[in-house]
Design an enzyme around this catalytic site. Structure first.
Site, PDB file in Angstrom:
ATOM      1  N   HIS A 193       0.860  -1.189   0.000  1.00 58.33           N
ATOM      2  CA  HIS A 193       0.000   0.000   0.000  1.00 58.33           C
ATOM      3  C   HIS A 193       0.893   1.234   0.000  1.00 58.33           C
ATOM      4  O   HIS A 193       1.307   1.731   1.045  1.00 58.33           O
ATOM      5  CB  HIS A 193      -0.905  -0.012   1.241  1.00 58.33           C
ATOM      6  N   GLY A 196      -1.875  12.784  -0.312  1.00 59.31           N
ATOM      7  CA  GLY A 196      -2.245  14.063   0.287  1.00 59.31           C
ATOM      8  C   GLY A 196      -3.185  14.872  -0.579  1.00 59.31           C
ATOM      9  O   GLY A 196      -3.890  14.353  -1.435  1.00 59.31           O
ATOM     10  N   GLY A 197      -3.179  16.187  -0.334  1.00 62.18           N
ATOM     11  CA  GLY A 197      -4.059  17.097  -1.058  1.00 62.18           C
ATOM     12  C   GLY A 197      -5.305  17.491  -0.297  1.00 62.18           C
ATOM     13  O   GLY A 197      -6.112  18.283  -0.793  1.00 62.18           O
ATOM     14  N   GLU A 198      -5.475  16.975   0.935  1.00 59.78           N
ATOM     15  CA  GLU A 198      -6.696  17.292   1.688  1.00 59.78           C
ATOM     16  C   GLU A 198      -6.705  18.712   2.247  1.00 59.78           C
ATOM     17  O   GLU A 198      -7.746  19.181   2.707  1.00 59.78           O
ATOM     18  CB  GLU A 198      -6.871  16.306   2.847  1.00 59.78           C
ATOM     19  N   TYR A 218     -10.104   6.623  -4.075  1.00 60.86           N
ATOM     20  CA  TYR A 218     -11.109   6.694  -3.024  1.00 60.86           C
ATOM     21  C   TYR A 218     -12.547   6.634  -3.554  1.00 60.86           C
ATOM     22  O   TYR A 218     -13.445   6.182  -2.848  1.00 60.86           O
ATOM     23  CB  TYR A 218     -10.964   8.017  -2.270  1.00 60.86           C
ATOM     24  N   ARG A 240     -14.428  11.341   3.544  1.00 60.19           N
ATOM     25  CA  ARG A 240     -13.857  11.675   2.228  1.00 60.19           C
ATOM     26  C   ARG A 240     -14.305  10.711   1.132  1.00 60.19           C
ATOM     27  O   ARG A 240     -13.929  10.875  -0.025  1.00 60.19           O
ATOM     28  CB  ARG A 240     -12.331  11.648   2.318  1.00 60.19           C
ATOM     29  N   HIS A 297      -9.995   1.211   1.655  1.00 61.39           N
ATOM     30  CA  HIS A 297      -9.577   2.154   2.695  1.00 61.39           C
ATOM     31  C   HIS A 297     -10.673   2.228   3.756  1.00 61.39           C
ATOM     32  O   HIS A 297     -11.835   2.474   3.442  1.00 61.39           O
ATOM     33  CB  HIS A 297      -9.352   3.540   2.074  1.00 61.39           C
ATOM     34  N   ARG A 327      -6.779   1.286  12.918  1.00 63.40           N
ATOM     35  CA  ARG A 327      -6.923   2.700  13.254  1.00 63.40           C
ATOM     36  C   ARG A 327      -7.866   2.916  14.428  1.00 63.40           C
ATOM     37  O   ARG A 327      -7.842   3.965  15.067  1.00 63.40           O
ATOM     38  CB  ARG A 327      -7.376   3.496  12.038  1.00 63.40           C
ATOM     39  N   ASP A 361       1.624   2.689   3.914  1.00 62.39           N
ATOM     40  CA  ASP A 361       0.995   3.926   3.423  1.00 62.39           C
ATOM     41  C   ASP A 361       2.058   4.936   3.014  1.00 62.39           C
ATOM     42  O   ASP A 361       1.858   6.149   3.111  1.00 62.39           O
ATOM     43  CB  ASP A 361       0.056   4.531   4.465  1.00 62.39           C
TER      44      ASP A 361
END
Length: 391
Positions: A63, A70-72, A132, A165, A197, A229, A285
């Site tokens: 993964h 990123g980019g959030e 996503y 998201r 995810h 998580r 990740d």
């Protein structure tokens, strides 16, 4: 053809084989034995004495955001793509790339290009179609066609569920994507997985349980990641593993008191649970943004994943007394079996010469990828095309 004779290696294949010599050539392990003869000088073999260091299969990071993630938090928060030696210094010789939150500015075409670039630089690399969101990002307009006609794409992912998201997929939408992945796998012999995810939403793995209850798809198609998580989510994941799914633990940082399990804690709990040992993997990740969000869904802090988290986790497991042969499969043979990567994840005659030597503490000292030496005594010998010597 580069030929290398490795002497005095304590081999874990990942099962312990003891002290052996190995002959590498043509990117493969050609011979394994206990008393290698002296080869004629004309043979041109490079000889390398490991002096009893442990030799393990190259780690497989299943993964990785090979294009950067990123980019959030705006375009400036897009993470740069990791470079070649970021993987090899960490003992990683195989990566599987994917897109995450940003599957618009970053595309499947870009992903395929990065996968092929890593292959040209000597790493083994594959990727997932999609990202996503729904409809999934593709090259051909169809995930089945992407998997059928694009060699390096082996499944679909990382499709987001239980996350603010995500596209909030329905059960029918999830089943349709999973079916496309499964059928493409049947057509091509590829993994045909739906790599999922998992966010920290309260629905957890409910959608996957419903998919198993209400469809004919085999459980192995559904491959949830980030399952450590939340502690309750991990308990759900173990039950899915008992039903036939493979679950993926993420080696991300966990603060003391946080409602999450570190990768080392999660693997120990999994092994102690009695669930099938071949249905758990660990990934990093790498290249992805590891954000924290406030109550309004805005990024309040962020970190970046790196492949070094894999060997860090392995070293922590060893320090806690977990036998190397018990810890290794989650980083090697389990991943290779799940992803249907022949020649990967084990040390055997005919297997790919992806090998990592570890010192007494579990630190990476030497790395072969495809039979080519990338790291020797901790020094980087091969770098990516645009890496500086200071990287």
């Amino acid at each position: 053809m580069t030929t290398t004779l490795i002497r005095n290696a304590d081999v874990y294949a990942p099962e312990p084989l003891g002290r052996h010599d190995l002959l590498l050539g043509g990117g493969k392990v050609l011979w394994i034995g206990t008393d290698a003869p002296d080869l004629p000088a004309a043979f041109g073999a490079q000889v390398m004495d490991l002096a009893g260091r442990r030799l393990v299969p190259g780690l497989i990071d299943g993964h990785v955001h090979v294009t950067g993630g990123g980019g959030e938090a705006g375009f400036a928060s897009r993470v740069p793509a990791p470079t070649l030696s970021r993987y090899t210094r960490s003992g990683v010789t195989t990566v599987v790339g994917l897109l995450g939150t940003d599957d618009v500015a970053r595309s499947t075409r870009e992903l395929v290009a990065h996968v092929n670039a890593l292959r040209e630089e000597g790493l083994s690399a594959w990727g997932y179609a999609g990202g996503y969101h729904l409809p999934p990002a593709t090259v051909t307009g169809s995930v089945r066609a992407d998997l059928a006609f694009i060699d390096c794409l082996i499944g679909v992912g990382e499709l987001a569920i239980s996350d603010h998201r995500s596209s909030q997929p329905t059960l029918d939408e999830l089943l349709r994507i999973a079916s496309d992945a499964h059928v493409a796998g049947l057509m091509t012999g590829k993994a045909g997985l739906l790599h999922l995810h998992l966010g920290d939403g309260p629905r957890g793995l409910d959608l996957v349980r419903r998919a198993l209850d209400q469809s004919e798809l085999p459980p192995r198609v559904f491959n949830p990641t980030h399952v450590n998580r939340r502690k309750a989510l991990f308990d759900e994941a173990i039950e899915l593993a008992r039903r036939g799914c493979s679950i993926d633990i993420t080696a991300f940082p966990v603060d003391e008191g946080e409602d999450a399990w570190s990768a080392a804690d999660a693997l120990v709990r999994y092994l102690d649970s009695g669930a099938p040992r071949d249905r758990v993997t660990i990934s990093s990740d790498a290249g992805g943004c590891l954000p924290c969000f406030d109550a309004q869904g805005r990024v309040c802090s962020m970190d970046v994943g790196h492949s070094g988290a894999l060997v860090d986790t392995l070293r922590e497991l060893l320090a806690r007394g977990i036998a190397l042969q018990d810890a290794l499969p989650a980083f090697t043979s389990n991943v290779a079996g799940l992803l249907r990567l022949p020649g990967k994840g084990s040390i055997a005659v005919g297997a790919d010469a992806d090998l990592v030597a570890l010192d007494a503490t579990g630190a990476v000292t030497d790395v072969f990828a495809g039979g080519q030496l990338h790291l020797r005594d901790g020094a980087v010998l091969r770098r990516g095309t645009f890496e500086s010597q200071d990287t």
